[in-house]
Design a protein around this motif. Structure first.
Motif, PDB file in Angstrom:
ATOM      1  N   ASN A 397       0.795  -1.230   0.000  1.00 49.80           N
ATOM      2  CA  ASN A 397       0.000   0.000   0.000  1.00 49.80           C
ATOM      3  C   ASN A 397       0.822   1.272   0.000  1.00 49.80           C
ATOM      4  N   LEU A 398       1.856   1.335   0.835  1.00 48.75           N
ATOM      5  CA  LEU A 398       2.670   2.548   0.865  1.00 48.75           C
ATOM      6  C   LEU A 398       3.485   2.714  -0.411  1.00 48.75           C
ATOM      7  N   LYS A 399       3.880   1.607  -1.010  1.00 48.55           N
ATOM      8  CA  LYS A 399       4.664   1.687  -2.240  1.00 48.55           C
ATOM      9  C   LYS A 399       3.830   2.254  -3.387  1.00 48.55           C
ATOM     10  N   LEU A 400       2.576   1.795  -3.475  1.00 53.01           N
ATOM     11  CA  LEU A 400       1.696   2.252  -4.553  1.00 53.01           C
ATOM     12  C   LEU A 400       0.945   3.535  -4.204  1.00 53.01           C
ATOM     13  N   ARG A 401       0.825   3.831  -2.911  1.00 56.46           N
ATOM     14  CA  ARG A 401       0.190   5.046  -2.377  1.00 56.46           C
ATOM     15  C   ARG A 401      -1.329   5.056  -2.510  1.00 56.46           C
ATOM     16  N   TYR A 402      -1.862   4.809  -3.708  1.00 55.93           N
ATOM     17  CA  TYR A 402      -3.313   4.929  -3.857  1.00 55.93           C
ATOM     18  C   TYR A 402      -4.080   3.919  -2.989  1.00 55.93           C
ATOM     19  N   PRO A 403      -3.576   2.658  -2.778  1.00 52.97           N
ATOM     20  CA  PRO A 403      -4.332   1.787  -1.875  1.00 52.97           C
ATOM     21  C   PRO A 403      -4.270   2.265  -0.421  1.00 52.97           C
ATOM     22  N   PHE A 404      -3.175   2.914  -0.059  1.00 47.69           N
ATOM     23  CA  PHE A 404      -3.061   3.447   1.303  1.00 47.69           C
ATOM     24  C   PHE A 404      -4.089   4.561   1.512  1.00 47.69           C
ATOM     25  N   ILE A 405      -4.239   5.411   0.512  1.00 49.79           N
ATOM     26  CA  ILE A 405      -5.237   6.492   0.596  1.00 49.79           C
ATOM     27  C   ILE A 405      -6.639   5.911   0.674  1.00 49.79           C
ATOM     28  N   GLY A 406      -6.912   4.913  -0.169  1.00 49.78           N
ATOM     29  CA  GLY A 406      -8.220   4.266  -0.137  1.00 49.78           C
ATOM     30  C   GLY A 406      -8.507   3.636   1.216  1.00 49.78           C
ATOM     31  N   ALA A 407      -7.476   3.040   1.820  1.00 52.65           N
ATOM     32  CA  ALA A 407      -7.652   2.361   3.104  1.00 52.65           C
ATOM     33  C   ALA A 407      -7.954   3.341   4.232  1.00 52.65           C
ATOM     34  N   ILE A 408      -7.239   4.454   4.291  1.00 53.63           N
ATOM     35  CA  ILE A 408      -7.480   5.381   5.406  1.00 53.63           C
ATOM     36  C   ILE A 408      -8.831   6.086   5.256  1.00 53.63           C
ATOM     37  N   ILE A 409      -9.302   6.254   4.017  1.00 51.88           N
ATOM     38  CA  ILE A 409     -10.650   6.810   3.816  1.00 51.88           C
ATOM     39  C   ILE A 409     -11.701   5.822   4.308  1.00 51.88           C
ATOM     40  N   GLY A 410     -11.539   4.553   3.969  1.00 47.77           N
ATOM     41  CA  GLY A 410     -12.459   3.532   4.438  1.00 47.77           C
ATOM     42  C   GLY A 410     -12.452   3.416   5.948  1.00 47.77           C
ATOM     43  N   SER A 411     -11.270   3.478   6.545  1.00 45.59           N
ATOM     44  CA  SER A 411     -11.135   3.403   7.996  1.00 45.59           C
ATOM     45  C   SER A 411     -11.822   4.580   8.672  1.00 45.59           C
ATOM     46  N   ALA A 412     -11.661   5.774   8.111  1.00 45.47           N
ATOM     47  CA  ALA A 412     -12.256   6.981   8.699  1.00 45.47           C
ATOM     48  C   ALA A 412     -13.790   6.897   8.707  1.00 45.47           C
ATOM     49  N   ILE A 413     -14.368   6.507   7.576  1.00 46.88           N
ATOM     50  CA  ILE A 413     -15.833   6.437   7.476  1.00 46.88           C
ATOM     51  C   ILE A 413     -16.385   5.365   8.425  1.00 46.88           C
ATOM     52  N   ALA A 414     -15.748   4.206   8.452  1.00 42.01           N
ATOM     53  CA  ALA A 414     -16.217   3.119   9.316  1.00 42.01           C
ATOM     54  C   ALA A 414     -16.063   3.482  10.796  1.00 42.01           C
ATOM     55  N   SER A 415     -14.953   4.146  11.154  1.00 42.47           N
ATOM     56  CA  SER A 415     -14.723   4.537  12.549  1.00 42.47           C
ATOM     57  C   SER A 415     -15.758   5.557  13.005  1.00 42.47           C
ATOM     58  N   GLY A 416     -16.119   6.473  12.123  1.00 44.92           N
ATOM     59  CA  GLY A 416     -17.172   7.431  12.443  1.00 44.92           C
ATOM     60  C   GLY A 416     -18.507   6.743  12.659  1.00 44.92           C
ATOM     61  N   PHE A 417     -18.775   5.742  11.827  1.00 42.91           N
ATOM     62  CA  PHE A 417     -20.013   4.968  11.972  1.00 42.91           C
ATOM     63  C   PHE A 417     -20.067   4.262  13.333  1.00 42.91           C
ATOM     64  N   LEU A 418     -18.961   3.667  13.743  1.00 46.60           N
ATOM     65  CA  LEU A 418     -18.929   2.948  15.021  1.00 46.60           C
ATOM     66  C   LEU A 418     -19.198   3.887  16.195  1.00 46.60           C
ATOM     67  N   ALA A 419     -18.671   5.109  16.105  1.00 50.43           N
ATOM     68  CA  ALA A 419     -18.856   6.063  17.204  1.00 50.43           C
ATOM     69  C   ALA A 419     -20.322   6.445  17.369  1.00 50.43           C
ATOM     70  N   ILE A 420     -21.055   6.506  16.282  1.00 49.84           N
ATOM     71  CA  ILE A 420     -22.479   6.856  16.353  1.00 49.84           C
ATOM     72  C   ILE A 420     -23.226   5.856  17.231  1.00 49.84           C
ATOM     73  N   PHE A 421     -22.822   4.589  17.154  1.00 53.17           N
ATOM     74  CA  PHE A 421     -23.507   3.535  17.914  1.00 53.17           C
ATOM     75  C   PHE A 421     -22.702   3.093  19.143  1.00 53.17           C
ATOM     76  N   HIS A 422     -21.686   3.887  19.499  1.00 56.20           N
ATOM     77  CA  HIS A 422     -20.899   3.658  20.721  1.00 56.20           C
ATOM     78  C   HIS A 422     -20.354   2.231  20.806  1.00 56.20           C
ATOM     79  N   VAL A 423     -19.764   1.787  19.711  1.00 55.66           N
ATOM     80  CA  VAL A 423     -19.191   0.439  19.677  1.00 55.66           C
ATOM     81  C   VAL A 423     -17.850   0.446  20.410  1.00 55.66           C
ATOM     82  N   LYS A 424     -17.733  -0.405  21.412  1.00 56.69           N
ATOM     83  CA  LYS A 424     -16.487  -0.503  22.178  1.00 56.69           C
ATOM     84  C   LYS A 424     -16.127  -1.966  22.388  1.00 56.69           C
ATOM     85  N   ALA A 425     -14.843  -2.203  22.653  1.00 60.18           N
ATOM     86  CA  ALA A 425     -14.370  -3.553  22.945  1.00 60.18           C
ATOM     87  C   ALA A 425     -14.305  -3.754  24.453  1.00 60.18           C
ATOM     88  N   VAL A 426     -14.637  -4.937  24.898  1.00 54.47           N
ATOM     89  CA  VAL A 426     -14.527  -5.255  26.323  1.00 54.47           C
ATOM     90  C   VAL A 426     -13.352  -6.195  26.567  1.00 54.47           C
TER      91      VAL A 426
END
Length: 474
Positions: A397-426
């Motif tokens: 991903n870092l070598k090609l760059r574009y998959p790294f960008i795609g991954a952090i965008i996906g991570s950001a959207i999903a992480s925001g979604f989890l916060a809406i529903f207060h998803v936590k690990a026990v």
């Protein structure tokens, strides 16, 4: 495979013997400390079929070769360099000399917590199994598996006892590991940890209630009242006390006659450190630890999905720097005090980041034609989905760059979604697909949806960005 030839090519690509300071290997990687990483012929390494990826972290340049292969290549490399076989710890210490103060602090935390992760993960996964057995509405409406099958009650109780052990006696694990890291006797560190959770003390988990009721017990030593409070599930108090113990032990040993060393050094080390722990260090660091936990919880609750999305966006870049190891201490504290924290919000974000990296890496399979890169991407992508991202991050991903960008965008959207529903690990576990078992039972469905979002967004954005990148290249 000609391991001798492969070692010679790697030897030349890293700048030869003059550029090599230290070398060791772990299960899959060569771990090298180089005088000047600017002398590396990266293109030559990338062109080698045997090399699955490279990355630099913690003052070390690491070359991913794979299990079994790395042992043979290291033997041949040792012959070329003349460097005697070293442990990964020796190389780590050599590499730390190249780090700045912040990096050295993060490495220190990593050195302390990484060795005890298996114990915490084992306890965490057992806690997850107990949650599956006791959570209502998870499998049966209005009931838990234990409610529906009372004969499972004792099994659940036993698993819960096994799961809690690592957290109840956490100061013993940290005391051993931290004192060893600070240069002291680890068994004295374990003894200090035992002292901090001794059953004669008021259980630290009952401190708030006892304080409100005015029921805190005290030692009265020559008019000095010392609170008899334990430190179950704490992190900061035992870290600081272990540091003091190691320094006190070393100092006493220097001034004690060798004939009395085995008697006096342990005696005074434990007594002095124990006294300082219960009078000064413990009360101050307990308060500091509570403030840190309260601050993180407040930040998460206040910033909501925006803050979580930013954290999700930044998590993979933080992994690149190695600073994610410092989160272990924070997560351990959050999980040790579930009643207040409700669990760890860090673990779900880490999982979203990891599966996003995996999905982006697998998307590369549809875009590239290079057989070697396809092979690396397929294995690395699956590994990232299971929670191990280094091959995906540094090999693709870092070598090609574009998959790294795609991954952090996906991570950001999903992480925001989890916060809406207060998803936590026990509990702690593998931050990826297997992490389902570590999530609070009532939030598991949202965690699964979050992973789907993370993977889908990362995959699609990587495909879009990858096609654009290829058009620009002609």
């Amino acid at each position: 495979m000609d391991y001798s030839q492969a070692a010679k090519q790697i030897f030349d690509a890293i700048g030869g013997k003059e550029n090599l300071s230290a070398a060791a290997h772990c299960a899959t990687r060569l771990r090298l400390v180089l005088h000047d990483e600017g002398k590396i012929d990266q293109a030559k390494l990338d062109g080698m079929d045997i090399v699955k990826g490279t990355f630099s972290t913690g003052g070390q340049y690491q070359i991913i070769l794979g299990a079994g292969i790395v042992n043979e290549v290291y033997k041949e490399l040792s012959k070329l360099t003349g460097i005697e076989e070293m442990s990964t710890k020796d190389v780590s210490n050599a590499g730390s000399k190249k780090l700045n103060p912040l990096q050295r602090f993060v490495k220190m935390l990593s050195d302390i917590f990484v060795p005890i992760i298996p114990a915490i993960v084992a306890g965490g996964l057992l806690m997850g199994i107990n949650n599956l057995l006791t959570a209502q509405d998870l499998f049966i409406e209005g009931k838990s598996l234990v409610d529906a099958n009372p004969n499972l009650a004792d099994l659940a109780a036993m698993i819960n006892t096994f799961a809690n052990a690592a957290f109840v006696f956490l100061p013993i694990l940290i005391g051993f590991s931290a004192t060893k890291r600070f240069g002291g006797n680890p068994f004295l560190g374990a003894t200090l940890g035992m002292l901090m959770v001794h059953p004669d003390l008021l259980n630290g988990n009952s401190y708030g209630e006892a304080l409100a009721n005015g029921d805190i017990p005290y030692w009265n030593i020559l008019g000095l009242e010392i609170a008899k409070i334990g430190y179950q599930g704490t992190v900061l108090p035992v870290l600081v006390s272990s540091f003091l113990l190691a320094k006190i032990e070393v100092t006493i040993r220097k001034i004690t006659p060798s004939s009395l060393d085995n008697l006096l050094t342990p005696l005074f080390s434990i007594f002095i450190t124990g006294l300082l722990t219960f009078t000064i260090v413990g009360p101050i660091t307990r308060t500091a630890g509570n403030l840190l936990s309260d601050g993180l919880i407040w930040l998460y609750d206040t910033t909501g999905f925006i803050g979580s999305a930013i954290f999700g966006l930044a998590y993979a870049p933080i992994v690149i720097t190695g600073m994610h190891h410092s989160f272990i201490a924070v997560e351990t504290q959050l999980l040790a005090d579930l009643a207040k924290s409700g669990g760890s919000f860090i673990f779900p974000v880490a999982a979203m980041s990891n599966v996003a990296q995996g999905a982006a890496t697998l998307a590369v399979l549809l875009l590239v034609r290079d057989a070697k890169l396809k092979g690396i991407a397929s294995a690395a992508g699956l590994s990232a989905l299971l929670g191990i991202t280094e091959p995906a991050l540094f090999g693709v991903n870092l070598k090609l760059r574009y998959p790294f960008i795609g991954a952090i965008i996906g991570s950001a959207i999903a992480s925001g979604f989890l916060a809406i529903f207060h998803v936590k690990a026990v509990a702690l576990g593998a931050a990826g697909l297997p992490g389902i078992i570590s999530i609070k039972p009532g939030s598991i469905i949202y965690y699964i949806i979050g992973m789907v979002i993370s993977c889908a967004v990362a995959f699609i954005v990587t495909i879009i960005l990858g096609k654009r990148a290829m058009k620009k290249q002609g």
